[in-house]
Each structure stands twice: as structure tokens, then as C-alpha cells.
Design an enzyme around this catalytic site. Structure first.
Site, PDB file in Angstrom:
ATOM      1  N   TRP A 103       0.861  -1.181   0.000  1.00 17.84           N
ATOM      2  CA  TRP A 103       0.000   0.000   0.000  1.00 17.84           C
ATOM      3  C   TRP A 103       0.894   1.226   0.000  1.00 17.84           C
ATOM      4  O   TRP A 103       1.871   1.294   0.764  1.00 17.84           O
ATOM      5  CB  TRP A 103      -0.936   0.057   1.222  1.00 17.84           C
ATOM      6  CG  TRP A 103      -1.668   1.361   1.215  1.00 17.84           C
ATOM      7  CD1 TRP A 103      -2.706   1.712   0.398  1.00 17.84           C
ATOM      8  CD2 TRP A 103      -1.354   2.529   1.998  1.00 17.84           C
ATOM      9  NE1 TRP A 103      -3.062   3.014   0.627  1.00 17.84           N
ATOM     10  CE2 TRP A 103      -2.251   3.539   1.598  1.00 17.84           C
ATOM     11  CE3 TRP A 103      -0.409   2.814   2.988  1.00 17.84           C
ATOM     12  CZ2 TRP A 103      -2.229   4.820   2.159  1.00 17.84           C
ATOM     13  CZ3 TRP A 103      -0.381   4.090   3.545  1.00 17.84           C
ATOM     14  CH2 TRP A 103      -1.294   5.074   3.138  1.00 17.84           C
ATOM     15  N   GLU A 106      -2.955  -2.844  -2.755  1.00 15.66           N
ATOM     16  CA  GLU A 106      -4.119  -2.335  -2.022  1.00 15.66           C
ATOM     17  C   GLU A 106      -4.562  -0.959  -2.516  1.00 15.66           C
ATOM     18  O   GLU A 106      -3.891   0.044  -2.289  1.00 15.66           O
ATOM     19  CB  GLU A 106      -3.782  -2.247  -0.528  1.00 15.66           C
ATOM     20  CG  GLU A 106      -4.936  -1.763   0.327  1.00 15.66           C
ATOM     21  CD  GLU A 106      -4.597  -1.712   1.814  1.00 15.66           C
ATOM     22  OE1 GLU A 106      -3.438  -2.016   2.184  1.00 15.66           O
ATOM     23  OE2 GLU A 106      -5.487  -1.352   2.604  1.00 15.66           O
ATOM     24  N   LYS A 124      -7.135   2.452  -2.934  1.00 19.21           N
ATOM     25  CA  LYS A 124      -7.804   3.352  -1.997  1.00 19.21           C
ATOM     26  C   LYS A 124      -8.475   4.463  -2.796  1.00 19.21           C
ATOM     27  O   LYS A 124      -7.966   4.871  -3.833  1.00 19.21           O
ATOM     28  CB  LYS A 124      -6.740   3.923  -1.058  1.00 19.21           C
ATOM     29  CG  LYS A 124      -7.243   4.777   0.058  1.00 19.21           C
ATOM     30  CD  LYS A 124      -6.177   4.887   1.146  1.00 19.21           C
ATOM     31  CE  LYS A 124      -6.658   5.818   2.250  1.00 19.21           C
ATOM     32  NZ  LYS A 124      -5.867   5.701   3.466  1.00 19.21           N
ATOM     33  N   ASP A 162      -9.716  -3.164   1.272  1.00 21.37           N
ATOM     34  CA  ASP A 162      -9.798  -2.638   2.641  1.00 21.37           C
ATOM     35  C   ASP A 162     -11.182  -2.016   2.784  1.00 21.37           C
ATOM     36  O   ASP A 162     -11.571  -1.163   1.971  1.00 21.37           O
ATOM     37  CB  ASP A 162      -8.680  -1.599   2.841  1.00 21.37           C
ATOM     38  CG  ASP A 162      -8.673  -1.012   4.238  1.00 21.37           C
ATOM     39  OD1 ASP A 162      -9.745  -0.595   4.719  1.00 21.37           O
ATOM     40  OD2 ASP A 162      -7.590  -0.951   4.850  1.00 21.37           O
ATOM     41  N   HIS A 173     -11.720   1.714   2.320  1.00 21.34           N
ATOM     42  CA  HIS A 173     -11.132   2.385   1.160  1.00 21.34           C
ATOM     43  C   HIS A 173     -12.082   2.673   0.018  1.00 21.34           C
ATOM     44  O   HIS A 173     -11.655   2.896  -1.107  1.00 21.34           O
ATOM     45  CB  HIS A 173      -9.951   1.571   0.634  1.00 21.34           C
ATOM     46  CG  HIS A 173      -8.752   1.643   1.518  1.00 21.34           C
ATOM     47  ND1 HIS A 173      -7.501   1.244   1.126  1.00 21.34           N
ATOM     48  CD2 HIS A 173      -8.611   2.088   2.789  1.00 21.34           C
ATOM     49  CE1 HIS A 173      -6.643   1.420   2.114  1.00 21.34           C
ATOM     50  NE2 HIS A 173      -7.297   1.923   3.146  1.00 21.34           N
ATOM     51  N   HIS A 203      -8.642  -6.382   4.044  1.00 23.13           N
ATOM     52  CA  HIS A 203      -8.292  -5.633   5.242  1.00 23.13           C
ATOM     53  C   HIS A 203      -9.629  -5.266   5.880  1.00 23.13           C
ATOM     54  O   HIS A 203     -10.278  -4.319   5.439  1.00 23.13           O
ATOM     55  CB  HIS A 203      -7.515  -4.357   4.890  1.00 23.13           C
ATOM     56  CG  HIS A 203      -6.041  -4.572   4.816  1.00 23.13           C
ATOM     57  ND1 HIS A 203      -5.145  -3.543   4.692  1.00 23.13           N
ATOM     58  CD2 HIS A 203      -5.309  -5.707   4.907  1.00 23.13           C
ATOM     59  CE1 HIS A 203      -3.917  -4.037   4.673  1.00 23.13           C
ATOM     60  NE2 HIS A 203      -3.983  -5.346   4.791  1.00 23.13           N
ATOM     61  N   ASP A 250     -12.244   6.971   6.146  1.00 15.93           N
ATOM     62  CA  ASP A 250     -11.414   5.787   6.383  1.00 15.93           C
ATOM     63  C   ASP A 250     -10.759   5.893   7.768  1.00 15.93           C
ATOM     64  O   ASP A 250      -9.552   6.006   7.899  1.00 15.93           O
ATOM     65  CB  ASP A 250     -10.344   5.719   5.276  1.00 15.93           C
ATOM     66  CG  ASP A 250      -9.419   4.529   5.426  1.00 15.93           C
ATOM     67  OD1 ASP A 250      -9.850   3.513   5.998  1.00 15.93           O
ATOM     68  OD2 ASP A 250      -8.263   4.617   4.964  1.00 15.93           O
ATOM     69  N   ASP A 300     -10.597   3.821  10.317  1.00 15.31           N
ATOM     70  CA  ASP A 300      -9.985   2.646  10.931  1.00 15.31           C
ATOM     71  C   ASP A 300     -10.441   2.403  12.365  1.00 15.31           C
ATOM     72  O   ASP A 300      -9.627   2.197  13.264  1.00 15.31           O
ATOM     73  CB  ASP A 300      -8.449   2.729  10.846  1.00 15.31           C
ATOM     74  CG  ASP A 300      -7.949   2.549   9.418  1.00 15.31           C
ATOM     75  OD1 ASP A 300      -8.092   1.442   8.892  1.00 15.31           O
ATOM     76  OD2 ASP A 300      -7.436   3.520   8.835  1.00 15.31           O
ATOM     77  N   ASP A 359      -7.406  -4.482   9.737  1.00 11.39           N
ATOM     78  CA  ASP A 359      -6.656  -3.233   9.601  1.00 11.39           C
ATOM     79  C   ASP A 359      -7.411  -2.087  10.258  1.00 11.39           C
ATOM     80  O   ASP A 359      -8.294  -1.493   9.648  1.00 11.39           O
ATOM     81  CB  ASP A 359      -6.392  -2.925   8.114  1.00 11.39           C
ATOM     82  CG  ASP A 359      -5.546  -1.679   7.940  1.00 11.39           C
ATOM     83  OD1 ASP A 359      -5.039  -1.149   8.947  1.00 11.39           O
ATOM     84  OD2 ASP A 359      -5.399  -1.221   6.791  1.00 11.39           O
TER      85      ASP A 359
END
Ligand code: RNT
Ligand code: ZN
Length: 421
Positions: free
Chosen positions: A188, A229, A231, A262, A265, A289, A297, A299, A329
Site C-alpha cells: 500500500w 491495495e 484506496k 480494505d 477504502h 483488510h 477511512d 480505521d 486493519d
């Protein structure tokens, strides 16, 4: 103790009957779940700091908010925290490392990292029978400070990051060879523009060429699986991200590598779950993820919500538990970090169990018969089926704490270990 063992078994017996009435065998579901290895992300334990330069600024638009005490400061502390988390998870699970979690007695540049800097992680993984996965760290570094790495306009900077990614693949290969299970090595990069670019194409062409240089060396897929990855946007790359979904999807298909999805993302109304069936028709394997974005995003710790359940359902409905590598993640520094890991990982396993308990045959039969009314009726009934009783029993069978008993263990560890940090 939440409930005596016999009560958990009784509740399970009743649940087993309810599922059996729908044609679902709970024992088979648990046996399938037992084989799933989640890849826990090492970076939840220390707010993505690593051991290269733990006091330096976080870069690449990655932000961990909160200042809950007790974050891991050394590899030993991080491994101790992880050991506890794994004791709270039913099943045997993997660890996902980032390059900045190296162990060296002096500063090692990112393009000079070697397997020996990760030997202690490998020994620990081997002793605990865990697989390891890996990630080059293309952020939190002076050479990525302007937001570009593999697609940088400066050839020297690109070369540096290409070398870092090549070194990372070799570490993945080393893990795979030593541990007998392929290390998914996921790239990433943060590359992108805050404001509208004049040229959207050139960075992408450079990124393609950098990736080709990184992947030029053929490595044994039994040791390392390459993944990229995408995004949609990041902090500081709101208007343009070189490694977009379209870019990496096309790239991964052409070069026959893995694509990473992810869950933070994509646009918030886009369903990651819906992508799986399409991608799995054309791609051998994927990396997930699992994360939770709140408005962006962000997380957050993975919650047992509709998005998570839908992802788990799609993996199971596509019979893809062996083709989808499931990594986590997120990074929350505002609550106990060991609990954050545990809550998100247990939720992911619980969602998989729920998916494995779905009466697929019955639902598909309704659909094939055109009886969409019954399909909806059953889908809604499933929401209040006694999943919890099966989950509790599964935890008990796997000798891990049931329900809030987890928190008791974590609180003790907090007092004994984390409070002193
Ligand atoms: C960032 C990506 C990436 C990182 C980790 C630390 O948006 O999700 O996977 O979170 O590599
Ligand atoms: Zn990610």
C-alpha cells in the site's frame, strides 16, 4: 464466570436443534471456522509506530487518535500483548507485520532491510505455529514526506521505494520458507494529490513501471503471495490517488497477483461485500483488510455490523474461505489496545460463524423458485436465530473465555502489565 459450562452446553443443544430444522449442521459450521486463520495486524498494538523511529511523525495520511495508556514500546511488549490476544481467540491465527517493526541494533534504511531483522518474529511465529504476512512501509519516512513513493516524479525516490518493496518480498519469501505457509506481502502506498492534478496518467504509468520492477523476480507462490491495495482517497490525497481501485484491479488481473480490499477504502455507500463474487470469478485469491470507517477511512475497531456480516456471507456463499485471506486493519488508541484487537478479531470470527450457519440451500431454493417473499421472510428470521449460543459453545470448546470473561482477563493484564508502561 459468565455462565457455568453446562448452561452453555444446554443453550447450544437448543440452538443446534433450531439450526438443524433449517437444514444447517452447527458442528460442520464450527469445524469449518476452526480452519480459518485471521491475520492480526501488528500495528494495533502501538498506534502504527513500529521500532524504526517510534517517535517520528506518522505519515501517509494515517492517523491514530487517542492516548490510552499502555501501548507497546518494544518488540517484546508487542509480542506479549499479541500472545494475550491470541489466547482470547478461538482457532489459530496469523500475524501481519509491517517493515517498520524490524529489530536492529542500529538504524537500517528501508531499502536495506533483511530477513535477519525479522528473525525474532519468525522464531516467535514458529514456536507458536503462526503464519506471518508482511507489508513494505511506504509512509512515515522523509522520502515519502511529499506524499509520493512508487509513483514519484523523481527517479531516485522511486528507486528507493522499489528497493524497499523488493527487500520486503524477500522477507515475505523468508517467512514463507521458514514457516511453510505463504506470506501475503501487500503493497500500500499513499501516493496522491490533495488537489486536482494536471496529469492523472503519468503517476499511474510510473506506478505500473515501479510495480513491474518490484515483481520482476519470480518468487515461489508457496512462499510469497503479492498483493496490491487500492484506496479511493486519503488525508492529503483527497482529489487523486494513483493506486485507485481501477488501477490495481487491472494491474492485479494482468499480472496475476492478489488484490486487497480494505473496507475503509471505498465510498461509504459502496459495498465491499458485493465486489467479492465478481472478483472471485476472475481472480484466484484476494486479501481483505477488514476495517470500519466512520464517515471516512477512520480505521475504527471492527464492529459486528451489517457490513461485516455481508462480507463474511459473501466469502462463505462463494465457498472462498481458502481463497480469501482475511486480515484486519484498524488502529484505535483511545481504548485498551489489547481489547481493541480482541473485539475486532472476535467479531470477524463471529460474523464468519453466522455466515457458516446460513441455510444456503433453503434460501437458494426459494430464489430459484421465484419465491422472493419466503426468501425475505427467512432472511429476516435468521437475524434472531441463536447465533450467540453457538458462538459461546464454540469458544468454550476451543478453551477461550466466553463473552465478557475476555474483559476480565484483559483487565488483569492491564493491571499487571500495561499499567507499568
Ligand atoms: C492505509 C491502508 C494500509 C495501512 C496499513 C498500516 O490506508 O489501509 O493498509 O492501514 O498498511
Ligand atoms: Zn488497509
Amino acid at each position: 464466570m459468565i455462565m457455568p459450562e453446562s448452561r452453555i452446553r444446554n443453550a447450544y443443544g437448543l440452538a443446534q436443534e433450531r439450526y438443524a430444522a433449517l437444514g444447517v449442521d452447527t458442528e460442520t459450521a464450527m469445524a469449518r471456522l476452526r480452519k480459518v486463520a485471521l491475520s492480526l495486524h501488528c500495528w494495533q498494538g502501538d498506534d502504527v509506530r513500529g521500532f524504526e523511529n517510534p517517535d517520528g511523525p506518522l505519515g501517509g495520511g494515517i492517523a491514530a487518535t487517542g492516548n490510552y495508556p499502555g501501548k507497546a514500546r518494544t518488540p517484546e511488549e508487542l509480542r506479549a500483548d499479541l500472545d494475550l490476544v491470541y489466547r482470547l481467540l478461538p482457532g489459530t491465527h496469523r500475524l501481519n507485520l509491517h517493515a517498520i517493526y524490524l529489530e536492529a541494533d542500529r538504524r537500517v534504511e528501508r531499502n536495506a532491510i533483511e530477513p535477519r531483522h525479522f528473525a525474532a518474529w519468525k522464531d516467535w511465529a514458529k514456536a507458536n505455529r503462526r503464519g506471518l504476512d508482511f507489508n513494505p512501509t511506504c509512509f512515515s519516512h522523509p522520502k515519502s514526506a511529499d506524499g509520493f513513493t512508487l509513483s514519484h516524479r523523481d527517479a531516485g525516490i522511486r528507486k528507493f521505494w522499489v528497493e524497499h518493496c523488493i527487500a520486503s518480498r524477500r522477507i515475505g519469501e523468508y517467512f514463507g520458507m521458514e514457516l511453510g505457509t505463504p506470506a501475503v506481502t501487500n503493497i500500500w502506498i499513499p501516493d496522491g494529490y490533495k488537489d486536482s492534478p494536471a496529469d492523472r496518467r503519468a503517476p499511474r504509468e510510473r506506478l505500473r513501471d515501479s510495480l513491474d520492477a518490484i515483481l520482476a523476480e519470480k518468487l515461489d507462490r508457496r512462499c510469497v503471495l503479492d498483493a496490491v491495495e487500492p484506496k479511493l482517497f486519503g488525508i492529503g490525497s483527497e482529489s487523486y490517488v494513483a493506486g485507485s481501485m481501477d488501477f490495481y484491479l487491472a494491474y492485479a488481473l494482468r499480472r496475476n497477483i492478489l488484490l486487497t480490499l480494505d473496507s475503509g477504502h471505498f465510498h461509504p455507500t459502496e459495498s465491499v461485500a458485493d465486489k467479492l463474487s465478481s472478483l472471485l470469478i476472475f481472480m484466484d485469491e484476494l486479501l481483505l483488510h477488514v476495517s470500519r470507517g466512520v464517515r471516512w477511512d477512520s480505521d475504527h475497531v471492527v464492529a459486528f455490523n451489517d457490513d461485516l456480516q455481508a462480507i463474511a456471507q459473501e466469502i462463505v456463499r462463494n465457498d472462498a474461505l481458502e481463497r480469501v485471506h482475511i486480515g484486519l486493519d484498524y488502529f484505535d488508541a483511545s481504548i485498551n489496545r489489547v481489547a481493541a484487537w480482541t473485539i475486532g478479531a472476535r467479531n470477524t470470527l463471529r460474523a464468519l460463524l453466522m455466515a457458516l450457519l446460513e441455510p444456503q440451500t433453503m434460501l437458494r431454493q426459494f430464489e430459484l423458485e421465484g419465491d422472493l417473499t419466503s426468501r425475505l421472510a427467512l432472511q429476516e428470521e435468521l437475524k434472531s436465530m441463536p447465533l450467540g449460543a453457538v458462538w459461546d459453545y464454540y469458544c468454550q470448546q476451543e478453551s477461550v473465555p466466553v463473552g465478557m470473561d475476555c474483559m476480565q482477563v484483559i483487565r488483569e493484564y492491564e493491571k499487571k502489565e500495561l499499567a507499568g508502561r
